[in-house]
Design a protein around this motif. Structure first.
Motif, PDB file in Angstrom:
ATOM      1  N   LEU A 342      38.415  28.481  14.585  1.00 47.81           N
ATOM      2  CA  LEU A 342      39.068  29.748  14.291  1.00 47.81           C
ATOM      3  C   LEU A 342      40.571  29.521  14.229  1.00 47.81           C
ATOM      4  CD1 LEU A 342      38.627  32.850  14.039  1.00 47.81           C
ATOM      5  CD2 LEU A 342      39.040  32.971  16.503  1.00 47.81           C
ATOM      6  N   ARG A 343      41.233  30.035  13.205  1.00 49.05           N
ATOM      7  CA  ARG A 343      42.670  29.856  13.059  1.00 49.05           C
ATOM      8  C   ARG A 343      43.386  31.174  13.307  1.00 49.05           C
ATOM      9  NH1 ARG A 343      44.599  24.840  12.996  1.00 49.05           N
ATOM     10  NH2 ARG A 343      46.352  25.520  11.702  1.00 49.05           N
ATOM     11  N   ALA A 344      44.483  31.098  14.040  1.00 45.71           N
ATOM     12  CA  ALA A 344      45.304  32.288  14.275  1.00 45.71           C
ATOM     13  C   ALA A 344      46.152  32.535  13.034  1.00 45.71           C
ATOM     14  CB  ALA A 344      46.202  32.079  15.494  1.00 45.71           C
ATOM     15  N   GLY A 345      45.979  33.672  12.404  1.00 47.15           N
ATOM     16  CA  GLY A 345      46.758  34.008  11.222  1.00 47.15           C
ATOM     17  C   GLY A 345      48.199  34.314  11.571  1.00 47.15           C
ATOM     18  N   PRO A 346      49.046  34.476  10.554  1.00 50.54           N
ATOM     19  CA  PRO A 346      50.467  34.755  10.799  1.00 50.54           C
ATOM     20  C   PRO A 346      50.703  36.065  11.543  1.00 50.54           C
ATOM     21  CG  PRO A 346      49.909  35.045   8.465  1.00 50.54           C
ATOM     22  CD  PRO A 346      48.732  34.394   9.111  1.00 50.54           C
ATOM     23  N   ASP A 347      49.737  36.970  11.481  1.00 46.45           N
ATOM     24  CA  ASP A 347      49.901  38.262  12.158  1.00 46.45           C
ATOM     25  C   ASP A 347      49.287  38.278  13.560  1.00 46.45           C
ATOM     26  OD1 ASP A 347      51.165  39.279   9.878  1.00 46.45           O
ATOM     27  OD2 ASP A 347      49.255  39.876   8.987  1.00 46.45           O
ATOM     28  N   SER A 348      48.708  37.164  13.990  1.00 49.28           N
ATOM     29  CA  SER A 348      48.106  37.133  15.318  1.00 49.28           C
ATOM     30  C   SER A 348      49.185  37.298  16.392  1.00 49.28           C
ATOM     31  CB  SER A 348      47.358  35.812  15.533  1.00 49.28           C
ATOM     32  OG  SER A 348      46.911  35.712  16.872  1.00 49.28           O
ATOM     33  N   PRO A 349      48.980  38.200  17.334  1.00 52.41           N
ATOM     34  CA  PRO A 349      49.997  38.415  18.373  1.00 52.41           C
ATOM     35  C   PRO A 349      49.945  37.401  19.509  1.00 52.41           C
ATOM     36  CG  PRO A 349      48.165  39.915  18.716  1.00 52.41           C
ATOM     37  CD  PRO A 349      47.854  39.148  17.455  1.00 52.41           C
ATOM     38  N   LEU A 350      48.918  36.555  19.527  1.00 50.62           N
ATOM     39  CA  LEU A 350      48.703  35.696  20.689  1.00 50.62           C
ATOM     40  C   LEU A 350      49.786  34.631  20.820  1.00 50.62           C
ATOM     41  CD1 LEU A 350      46.935  34.877  23.082  1.00 50.62           C
ATOM     42  CD2 LEU A 350      45.656  33.389  21.527  1.00 50.62           C
ATOM     43  N   VAL A 351      50.335  34.530  22.012  1.00 51.77           N
ATOM     44  CA  VAL A 351      51.265  33.470  22.382  1.00 51.77           C
ATOM     45  C   VAL A 351      50.705  32.791  23.635  1.00 51.77           C
ATOM     46  CG1 VAL A 351      53.589  32.873  23.136  1.00 51.77           C
ATOM     47  CG2 VAL A 351      53.263  34.681  21.433  1.00 51.77           C
ATOM     48  N   VAL A 352      50.497  31.479  23.579  1.00 50.89           N
ATOM     49  CA  VAL A 352      50.015  30.734  24.732  1.00 50.89           C
ATOM     50  C   VAL A 352      51.218  30.091  25.427  1.00 50.89           C
ATOM     51  CG1 VAL A 352      48.494  28.918  25.573  1.00 50.89           C
ATOM     52  CG2 VAL A 352      47.845  30.253  23.548  1.00 50.89           C
ATOM     53  N   SER A 353      51.443  30.463  26.672  1.00 48.28           N
ATOM     54  CA  SER A 353      52.542  29.901  27.462  1.00 48.28           C
ATOM     55  C   SER A 353      51.985  28.771  28.333  1.00 48.28           C
ATOM     56  CB  SER A 353      53.174  30.977  28.351  1.00 48.28           C
ATOM     57  OG  SER A 353      53.688  32.035  27.567  1.00 48.28           O
ATOM     58  N   ILE A 354      52.512  27.584  28.153  1.00 53.46           N
ATOM     59  CA  ILE A 354      52.045  26.406  28.888  1.00 53.46           C
ATOM     60  C   ILE A 354      53.189  25.900  29.753  1.00 53.46           C
ATOM     61  CG2 ILE A 354      51.039  24.103  28.696  1.00 53.46           C
ATOM     62  CD1 ILE A 354      50.036  24.873  25.921  1.00 53.46           C
ATOM     63  N   GLN A 355      52.876  25.636  31.017  1.00 52.37           N
ATOM     64  CA  GLN A 355      53.946  25.277  31.952  1.00 52.37           C
ATOM     65  C   GLN A 355      53.502  24.121  32.854  1.00 52.37           C
ATOM     66  OE1 GLN A 355      57.083  27.644  34.867  1.00 52.37           O
ATOM     67  NE2 GLN A 355      55.300  28.685  34.104  1.00 52.37           N
ATOM     68  N   SER A 356      54.420  23.196  33.106  1.00 51.30           N
ATOM     69  CA  SER A 356      54.201  22.173  34.123  1.00 51.30           C
ATOM     70  C   SER A 356      54.994  22.556  35.358  1.00 51.30           C
ATOM     71  CB  SER A 356      54.633  20.792  33.615  1.00 51.30           C
ATOM     72  OG  SER A 356      56.035  20.728  33.449  1.00 51.30           O
ATOM     73  N   PHE A 357      54.491  22.146  36.537  1.00 52.23           N
ATOM     74  CA  PHE A 357      55.172  22.528  37.770  1.00 52.23           C
ATOM     75  C   PHE A 357      54.851  21.551  38.892  1.00 52.23           C
ATOM     76  CE2 PHE A 357      50.995  24.411  38.205  1.00 52.23           C
ATOM     77  CZ  PHE A 357      50.704  24.336  39.555  1.00 52.23           C
ATOM     78  N   SER A 358      55.600  21.658  39.974  1.00 50.28           N
ATOM     79  CA  SER A 358      55.371  20.876  41.184  1.00 50.28           C
ATOM     80  C   SER A 358      54.717  21.751  42.236  1.00 50.28           C
ATOM     81  CB  SER A 358      56.701  20.335  41.720  1.00 50.28           C
ATOM     82  OG  SER A 358      56.554  19.874  43.058  1.00 50.28           O
ATOM     83  N   TYR A 359      53.607  21.260  42.793  1.00 46.73           N
ATOM     84  CA  TYR A 359      52.942  22.017  43.853  1.00 46.73           C
ATOM     85  C   TYR A 359      53.846  22.166  45.082  1.00 46.73           C
ATOM     86  CZ  TYR A 359      48.287  22.533  41.829  1.00 46.73           C
ATOM     87  OH  TYR A 359      47.209  22.926  41.046  1.00 46.73           O
ATOM     88  N   LYS A 360      54.771  21.240  45.279  1.00 45.59           N
ATOM     89  CA  LYS A 360      55.679  21.333  46.414  1.00 45.59           C
ATOM     90  C   LYS A 360      56.562  22.575  46.331  1.00 45.59           C
ATOM     91  CE  LYS A 360      56.055  16.359  47.331  1.00 45.59           C
ATOM     92  NZ  LYS A 360      56.987  15.198  47.407  1.00 45.59           N
ATOM     93  N   LYS A 361      56.747  23.096  45.119  1.00 37.64           N
ATOM     94  CA  LYS A 361      57.626  24.249  44.929  1.00 37.64           C
ATOM     95  C   LYS A 361      56.842  25.523  44.630  1.00 37.64           C
ATOM     96  CE  LYS A 361      61.445  21.350  43.379  1.00 37.64           C
ATOM     97  NZ  LYS A 361      62.470  21.091  42.349  1.00 37.64           N
ATOM     98  N   GLY A 362      55.517  25.455  44.742  1.00 33.80           N
ATOM     99  CA  GLY A 362      54.705  26.650  44.581  1.00 33.80           C
ATOM    100  C   GLY A 362      54.221  26.882  43.167  1.00 33.80           C
ATOM    101  N   LEU A 363      53.228  27.793  43.055  1.00 30.91           N
ATOM    102  CA  LEU A 363      52.648  28.110  41.752  1.00 30.91           C
ATOM    103  C   LEU A 363      53.617  28.916  40.898  1.00 30.91           C
ATOM    104  CD1 LEU A 363      49.041  29.161  42.859  1.00 30.91           C
ATOM    105  CD2 LEU A 363      49.778  26.942  41.981  1.00 30.91           C
ATOM    106  N   PRO A 364      53.527  28.773  39.574  1.00 27.52           N
ATOM    107  CA  PRO A 364      54.388  29.546  38.678  1.00 27.52           C
ATOM    108  C   PRO A 364      54.032  31.032  38.711  1.00 27.52           C
ATOM    109  CG  PRO A 364      53.430  27.668  37.534  1.00 27.52           C
ATOM    110  CD  PRO A 364      52.695  27.811  38.826  1.00 27.52           C
ATOM    111  N   GLY A 365      55.008  31.864  38.441  1.00 27.58           N
ATOM    112  CA  GLY A 365      54.750  33.286  38.283  1.00 27.58           C
ATOM    113  C   GLY A 365      54.345  33.610  36.863  1.00 27.58           C
ATOM    114  N   ASP A 366      54.041  34.866  36.616  1.00 26.51           N
ATOM    115  CA  ASP A 366      53.628  35.312  35.282  1.00 26.51           C
ATOM    116  C   ASP A 366      54.404  36.570  34.927  1.00 26.51           C
ATOM    117  OD1 ASP A 366      52.409  35.872  32.903  1.00 26.51           O
ATOM    118  OD2 ASP A 366      50.507  36.498  33.769  1.00 26.51           O
TER     119      ASP A 366
END
Length: 479
Positions: A342-366
């Motif tokens: 399935l391909r997201a068309g140009p009008d698709s509103p979906l944005v996937v946010s991908i994040q790397s983090f350190s467990y020593k500093k806690g989980l990322p917020g949203d």
């Protein structure tokens, strides 16, 4: 890896009398062989190959030395170490015929390079055959009936059977036997390259050179021509395929004691085209369904469209009704659509946010208000940060990437991640959702999590065409 490069440096010094200036690892292909470009003084370069499959090395070296006696366009062997796991060969550069095709498209220049490739192939097959020691073949010395049956069964078990299509098993096996018998009844059996594709044809100053023929054996001339002209990724126009086949028949006839019968050659060629297409589908099925390598699954639609084109226009000169019924189903729109992502068309509103983090500093917020998303723990993967030379590097440095890809279980880990995330991304595209968060954590947020986040971003962009935002929380670089 350090042990391998040290061995390469030693072999270079023994050969040329001086230490190399540098050794650079090249991208790894589908095999376990490791390739390096070695730089010496005076712009001297060579390709170093490390492979602990010693029998495969011996085959390649034997074939190469034989083919060079017939002036075939293959690399010269510059040196081999005592253990036989490392050798130096001619460096033809980084540009393959496939690279030029993808850059230039279907130009006259590209067409002429394909013609040159087929002319040199005919020479390699026919003149090279006289010097080949077939006792050195890796598997069977001839691509005969059993080898053809093996490719057909490979397709059956690893692709056809996964589709759950009801067929008459005995009738299909009878058709396999009839087709394999028909295809082996040819007088023109010479050296068969076995994997003659545009990615194995290097182009240097408009001259073609061939690599990766260690799987060679004696076989029909048609097989290699079919491999090149029907390579799925090349996707050559039908007119090109027809013209290039005619050209090959003319060129091969120059090297043979008697000219080829074009009609008979073409009928059997069509059979070998089919064998090659099915062997590729079997390989994609095995690597994708059973080894769970996602990139092979994404190649299936193109291979099926290739099969669809073939079944609609080509005839093999033999009746195999149950096999034909199975092929028609495999090439149907119903099956192709199963594998089309399935391909997201140009009008698709979906944005996937991908994040790397350190467990020593806690989980990322949203910040989206959805309460968070996937969190994948990378700490079960071997940590490059424990290696002194990697401590000041990150998952975006090539040396760290090579370590994670070749010396850890990161590839298997990511394949499982892709399977899980793909389900949600596909569903969110269909439902018009606007936000998905995926997080990768490791001890310091520097190596494993950075590499995994970038890998998932590439995967989602390539497969779904979805908008992706990447943030490396503990680093200064972000997309």
């Amino acid at each position: 890896m350090e042990t391998i490069t040290s061995g390469i440096a030693q072999l270079w010094e023994e050969t040329f009398g001086k230490q190399p200036l540098s050794i650079s690892k090249l991208p790894q292909s589908g095999s376990d062989r490791l390739y390096f470009r070695v730089f010496g003084e005076g712009e001297k370069t060579a390709i170093a190959t490390y492979n602990n499959h010693l029998r495969e090395n011996a085959t390649f070296l034997s074939f190469t030395r034989s083919l060079l006696t017939q002036d075939c366009p293959v690399p010269r062997i510059l040196a081999v170490n005592e253990t036989g796991d490392t050798y130096l060969q001619t460096d033809f550069g980084d540009i393959s015929l496939l690279n030029i095709l993808e850059k230039e498209g279907y130009s006259d220049h590209v067409f002429n390079l394909f013609k040159q490739s087929l002319s040199r192939l005919a020479q390699l097959q026919i003149e090279g055959d006289s010097s080949i020691d077939y006792s050195q073949c890796l598997t069977a010395f001839e691509f005969g009936k059993q080898a053809i049956l093996s490719d057909l069964l490979y397709f059956k078990y690893y692709f056809l059977d996964t589709l759950k299509f009801p067929y008459d098993k005995q009738a299909l096996l009878d058709d396999f036997d009839a087709l394999s018998t028909y295809l082996t009844r040819t007088e023109n059996k010479y050296f068969m390259f076995r994997d003659f594709q545009s990615r194995n044809i290097m182009v240097e100053q408009d001259n073609v050179h061939f690599i990766d023929y260690q799987g060679g054996m004696k076989g029909a001339l048609q097989y290699d021509v079919a491999s090149l002209l029907w390579q799925a990724r090349a996707d050559l126009p039908a007119e090109w395929k027809d013209r290039l086949l005619e050209y090959y028949i003319e060129e091969a006839s120059r090297f043979l004691p008697n000219p080829l019968d074009a009609a008979l050659f073409t009928a059997q060629y069509n059979g070998y085209v089919l064998i090659r297409l099915l062997q590729v589908l079997g390989a994609y099925g095995f690597r994708g369904f059973f080894q769970r390598k996602a990139q092979f699954l994404t190649s299936i639609p193109l291979a099926l469209r290739n099969l669809q084109q073939f079944t609609g226009h080509s005839r093999m000169g033999i009746s195999v009704p149950e096999f034909d019924r199975c092929l028609q189903f495999c090439a149907s729109a119903e099956v192709i659509n199963r594998f089309e992502p399935l391909r997201a068309g140009p009008d698709s509103p979906l944005v996937v946010s991908i994040q790397s983090f350190s467990y020593k500093k806690g989980l990322p917020g949203d910040d989206s208000g959805n309460g968070g998303g996937f969190v994948f723990d990378c700490r079960g993967i071997l940590n490059p940060g424990r290696i002194e030379t990697f401590k000041i590097q990150t998952g975006r440095d090539k040396a760290v990437q090579d370590y994670l890809e070749q010396q850890t279980s990161m590839p298997d880990y990511l394949n499982s991640v892709f399977d899980i995330v793909d389900i949600t991304v596909s569903d969110y595209i269909k439902r018009g959702f606007s936000s998905l968060q995926v997080n990768f954590g490791c001890t310091g947020g520097q190596h494993r999590s950075v590499y995994a986040a970038d890998a998932l971003a590439r995967h989602l962009r390539n497969k779904f065409g979805v908008k992706v935002q990447v943030k490396h929380r503990e680093q200064v670089f972000n997309d």
